[in-house]
Design a protein around this motif. Structure first.
Motif, mmCIF file in Angstrom:
data_model
loop_
_atom_site.group_PDB
_atom_site.id
_atom_site.type_symbol
_atom_site.label_atom_id
_atom_site.label_comp_id
_atom_site.label_asym_id
_atom_site.label_seq_id
_atom_site.Cartn_x
_atom_site.Cartn_y
_atom_site.Cartn_z
ATOM 1 N N ALA A 45 0.668 -1.296 0.103
ATOM 2 C CA ALA A 45 -0.059 -0.265 0.010
ATOM 3 C C ALA A 45 0.787 1.317 -0.164
ATOM 4 O O ALA A 45 2.149 1.153 0.053
ATOM 5 N N GLY A 46 0.372 2.434 -0.143
ATOM 6 C CA GLY A 46 0.958 3.636 -0.144
ATOM 7 C C GLY A 46 0.303 4.847 0.572
ATOM 8 O O GLY A 46 0.673 5.924 -0.014
ATOM 9 N N VAL A 47 -0.295 4.954 1.599
ATOM 10 C CA VAL A 47 -0.867 5.587 2.353
ATOM 11 C C VAL A 47 0.007 5.839 3.748
ATOM 12 O O VAL A 47 -0.244 4.853 4.743
ATOM 13 N N LEU A 48 0.395 6.969 3.991
ATOM 14 C CA LEU A 48 1.292 7.251 5.336
ATOM 15 C C LEU A 48 0.480 8.085 6.355
ATOM 16 O O LEU A 48 0.173 9.275 5.751
ATOM 17 N N GLY A 183 -10.956 -11.804 -1.771
ATOM 18 C CA GLY A 183 -9.558 -11.355 -2.017
ATOM 19 C C GLY A 183 -9.600 -9.963 -2.760
ATOM 20 O O GLY A 183 -10.694 -9.519 -3.073
ATOM 21 N N TRP A 184 -8.423 -9.394 -2.853
ATOM 22 C CA TRP A 184 -8.306 -8.132 -3.732
ATOM 23 C C TRP A 184 -7.388 -8.446 -4.880
ATOM 24 O O TRP A 184 -6.279 -8.859 -4.636
ATOM 25 N N LEU A 185 -7.864 -8.139 -6.188
ATOM 26 C CA LEU A 185 -6.998 -8.136 -7.387
ATOM 27 C C LEU A 185 -6.274 -6.758 -7.703
ATOM 28 O O LEU A 185 -7.326 -5.798 -7.913
ATOM 29 N N ILE A 199 -10.420 6.889 -4.049
ATOM 30 C CA ILE A 199 -12.099 6.387 -4.138
ATOM 31 C C ILE A 199 -11.983 5.018 -3.669
ATOM 32 O O ILE A 199 -11.586 3.998 -4.025
ATOM 33 N N TYR A 200 -12.914 4.873 -2.489
ATOM 34 C CA TYR A 200 -13.321 3.753 -2.021
ATOM 35 C C TYR A 200 -14.760 3.240 -2.460
ATOM 36 O O TYR A 200 -15.662 4.309 -2.172
ATOM 37 N N ALA A 201 -14.961 2.321 -3.125
ATOM 38 C CA ALA A 201 -16.366 2.119 -3.839
ATOM 39 C C ALA A 201 -16.953 0.855 -3.290
ATOM 40 O O ALA A 201 -16.641 -0.172 -3.470
ATOM 41 N N MET A 212 -3.122 5.475 -5.983
ATOM 42 C CA MET A 212 -2.190 6.103 -6.945
ATOM 43 C C MET A 212 -0.755 5.849 -6.254
ATOM 44 O O MET A 212 -0.760 5.913 -4.951
ATOM 45 N N ARG A 213 0.115 6.058 -6.841
ATOM 46 C CA ARG A 213 1.712 6.141 -6.573
ATOM 47 C C ARG A 213 2.315 7.493 -6.601
ATOM 48 O O ARG A 213 2.887 8.019 -5.849
ATOM 49 N N ASN A 214 1.917 7.925 -7.881
ATOM 50 C CA ASN A 214 2.474 9.254 -8.382
ATOM 51 C C ASN A 214 1.696 9.857 -9.526
ATOM 52 O O ASN A 214 0.649 9.165 -10.072
ATOM 53 N N TYR A 220 -4.974 0.130 -8.659
ATOM 54 C CA TYR A 220 -6.525 -0.066 -8.661
ATOM 55 C C TYR A 220 -6.607 -1.266 -7.983
ATOM 56 O O TYR A 220 -5.841 -2.236 -8.312
ATOM 57 N N TYR A 221 -7.832 -1.524 -7.398
ATOM 58 C CA TYR A 221 -8.182 -2.849 -6.893
ATOM 59 C C TYR A 221 -9.698 -3.190 -7.121
ATOM 60 O O TYR A 221 -10.623 -2.191 -7.025
ATOM 61 N N ILE A 222 -9.895 -4.367 -7.119
ATOM 62 C CA ILE A 222 -11.267 -4.950 -6.986
ATOM 63 C C ILE A 222 -11.385 -6.084 -6.282
ATOM 64 O O ILE A 222 -10.603 -7.107 -6.176
ATOM 65 N N PRO A 291 -6.603 -6.105 6.949
ATOM 66 C CA PRO A 291 -6.935 -6.065 5.607
ATOM 67 C C PRO A 291 -6.569 -4.985 5.126
ATOM 68 O O PRO A 291 -6.380 -3.811 5.843
ATOM 69 N N PRO A 292 -6.191 -4.712 3.761
ATOM 70 C CA PRO A 292 -5.830 -3.474 3.114
ATOM 71 C C PRO A 292 -6.808 -2.300 3.299
ATOM 72 O O PRO A 292 -6.160 -1.080 3.122
ATOM 73 N N THR A 293 -7.741 -2.455 3.530
ATOM 74 C CA THR A 293 -9.166 -1.374 3.576
ATOM 75 C C THR A 293 -8.509 -0.414 4.679
ATOM 76 O O THR A 293 -8.836 -0.789 5.741
ATOM 77 N N GLY A 294 -8.063 0.533 4.338
ATOM 78 C CA GLY A 294 -7.499 1.480 5.298
ATOM 79 C C GLY A 294 -6.229 1.787 5.403
ATOM 80 O O GLY A 294 -5.607 2.786 5.966
ATOM 81 N N ALA A 295 -5.530 0.972 4.685
ATOM 82 C CA ALA A 295 -3.946 1.205 4.497
ATOM 83 C C ALA A 295 -3.163 1.147 5.856
ATOM 84 O O ALA A 295 -2.410 2.089 6.030
ATOM 85 N N ASN A 382 -9.333 8.198 12.623
ATOM 86 C CA ASN A 382 -8.721 6.632 12.513
ATOM 87 C C ASN A 382 -7.989 6.785 11.156
ATOM 88 O O ASN A 382 -7.037 6.089 11.178
ATOM 89 N N TYR A 383 -8.436 7.183 10.051
ATOM 90 C CA TYR A 383 -7.925 7.169 8.627
ATOM 91 C C TYR A 383 -6.338 7.876 8.863
ATOM 92 O O TYR A 383 -5.488 7.276 8.192
ATOM 93 N N THR A 384 -6.391 9.182 9.190
ATOM 94 C CA THR A 384 -5.048 9.647 9.286
ATOM 95 C C THR A 384 -4.389 9.164 10.502
ATOM 96 O O THR A 384 -3.050 9.788 10.679
HETATM 97 C C1 PHB Z 1 -2.593 1.281 -2.310
HETATM 98 O O1 PHB Z 1 -2.457 2.496 -3.022
HETATM 99 O O2 PHB Z 1 -2.241 0.405 -2.538
HETATM 100 C C2 PHB Z 1 -3.858 1.208 -0.966
HETATM 101 C C3 PHB Z 1 -4.402 2.707 -0.654
HETATM 102 C C4 PHB Z 1 -5.375 2.509 0.179
HETATM 103 C C5 PHB Z 1 -5.823 1.364 0.764
HETATM 104 C C6 PHB Z 1 -5.098 0.172 0.467
HETATM 105 C C7 PHB Z 1 -4.069 0.092 -0.730
HETATM 106 O O3 PHB Z 1 -6.497 1.381 1.847
#
Ligand code: PHB
Ligand code: APR
Length: 388
Positions: A45-48, A183-185, A199-201, A212-214, A220-222, A291-295, A382-384
């Motif tokens: 993941a990529g959210v700090l 799972g997440w693809l 966007i969390y859908a 995104m990374r840059n 993207y994930y589904i 789980p990655p939801t929320g990074a 919580n997210y931040t």
């Molecule tokens: C990601 O950019 O890979 C990412 C971002 C937010 C998430 C999970 C993964 O909650």
């Protein structure tokens, strides 16, 4: 060979801890099973959170992150009824930094090189000994030879599949686990991100995430059934499915292209308690998985490192009692992030056998988030990142 702190695992946890300890004048040796290239090839993941950002700066490896990272002041949530935004800055005065874990790891290796750190790669059959005595040691095999490292403390930073957690007798550990039935693809592509923020859908066909990374690299994930394999999904099929699950106005303008990386990851919540056994301390994925939801994965690793660094620094200065607080302090925050990532996962995914009632509850939860400032504030906090 002798050192003060033996660190098992050269992922972000191990490297961050080594970097902080070395800068504080404490000797470390890092033992990593894989090659450096292998470690740097992993996409995560990529959210700090702010706390993680501060820690990286404190470790002297925040320069590139500060130049190239993107500060996000909010995030988008999408439902069948449209998209809304949660403004972190407005609700709780905090933001997150979007900067890939691969980049963080690269920066940590570079900073460790500058300090002349001892990082031993391709260390096989690492084993921990005499953990409950005063003089623990570590053994491993490399290039057909056996090696031994004597130390004062051992930090188990070797991830979920490492040997550190297994080195604590099973009867002295309690494990808590939830495995999610999907799972997440994930796809990484050299395309401009669909929107400025993530966007969390929530969608009847399943969860989707636009990240995104840059400015030239999107992630993207589904949500997919656990039985799905990467080979089952052509790039075209992935983009088609993603477009169906994102808001129409985004899907229409979203840039697509060949995937640079594609993988399926299972979703799991896991915690082991306690995180200390004698002179062994567990850190990061070795002790817990979200789980990655929320990074939260890397961010929890960062707070563990922060607590352990402070405790080891005190212990090396003669105050060994500081180490007694580590496990409880770390776990208090870990369970906060466990709850948050479980909540995000529950609210956003389609569960097999989900009833109409469950569906209505998800919609009500999302409607509260859309319309109640207090609900938004709780999510934003919580997210931040919960305080350290
Ligand atoms: C990601 O950019 O890979 C990412 C971002 C937010 C998430 C999970 C993964 O909650
Ligand atoms: N001996 C030595 N090293 C080992 C062993 C072993 N027996 N087993 C595993 N390792 C190494 C792995 O090769 C890996 O490089 O330990 C490292 C652990 O790194 P991660 O799995 O990345 O875990 P951690 O450093 O705690 O990072 C936290 O943040 O986004 C999340 O889950 C994500 O990796 C992530 C984490």
């Amino acid at each position: 060979m002798r050192t003060q702190v033996a660190i098992i695992g050269g992922g972000p946890s191990g490297l961050m801890l080594s970097q902080l300890l070395m800068r504080a004048g404490i000797d470390t040796v890092v033992l990593e099973r894989q090659s450096r290239d292998y470690v740097l090839g992993r996409i995560r993941a990529g959210v700090l959170e702010q706390g993680c950002v501060d820690l990286l700066r404190r470790a002297g490896c925040g320069d590139r992150m500060d130049r190239e990272g993107m500060v996000h002041e909010g995030t988008n949530l999408s439902t069948v009824n449209g998209m809304f935004r949660v403004d972190f800055k407005a609700r709780v005065g905090a933001t997150v930094m979007v900067y890939g874990q691969t980049e963080v790891t690269q920066d940590l290796y570079a900073a460790q090189d500058v300090l002349g750190a001892t990082i031993i790669h391709q260390a096989r059959d690492v084993a921990l000994h005499d953990l409950t005595g005063d003089a623990p040691h570590v053994t491993w095999e490399k290039d057909g030879r056996s090696h031994r490292l004597d130390c004062d403390y051992i930090a188990g930073c070797d991830g979920f599949h490492g040997i550190s957690r297994q080195s604590i007798p099973a009867e002295s550990r309690t494990e808590y686990e939830r495995v999610y039935p999907f799972g997440w693809l994930g796809v990484l592509s050299r395309t401009a991100p669909a929107t400025e923020e993530l966007i969390y859908a929530n969608h009847p066909r399943g969860f989707a995430l636009a990240s995104m990374r840059n400015p030239q690299l999107s992630r993207y994930y589904i949500q997919v059934p656990l039985s799905d394999k990467v080979e089952d999904w052509s790039d075209a099929a992935f983009w088609d499915e993603l477009r169906r699950r994102l808001p129409a106005e985004v899907a229409e303008v979203m840039e697509t292209g060949p995937s640079v990386e594609k993988s399926v990851a299972p979703l799991r919540s896991f915690v082991t308690e306690p995180m200390r056994w004698g002179r062994l301390f567990l850190v990061g994925d070795a002790a817990h998985i979200v789980p990655p939801t929320g990074a939260k994965g890397l961010n929890l690793a960062a707070s563990d490192v922060h607590y352990l660094f402070e405790a080891l620094q005190a212990a090396c200065a003669g105050d060994a009692a500081a180490l007694d607080l580590y496990s409880d302090r770390a776990l208090r925050r870990i369970w906060g992030a466990m709850r948050f990532s479980w909540w995000m996962t529950s609210m956003l995914h389609r569960f097999p056998g989900q009833s109409d009632f469950d569906q209505k509850i998800q919609e009500a939860e999302l409607y509260q988030l859309e319309t109640l400032e207090t609900a938004q504030a709780a999510m934003a906090r919580n997210y931040t990142g919960l305080p350290y």
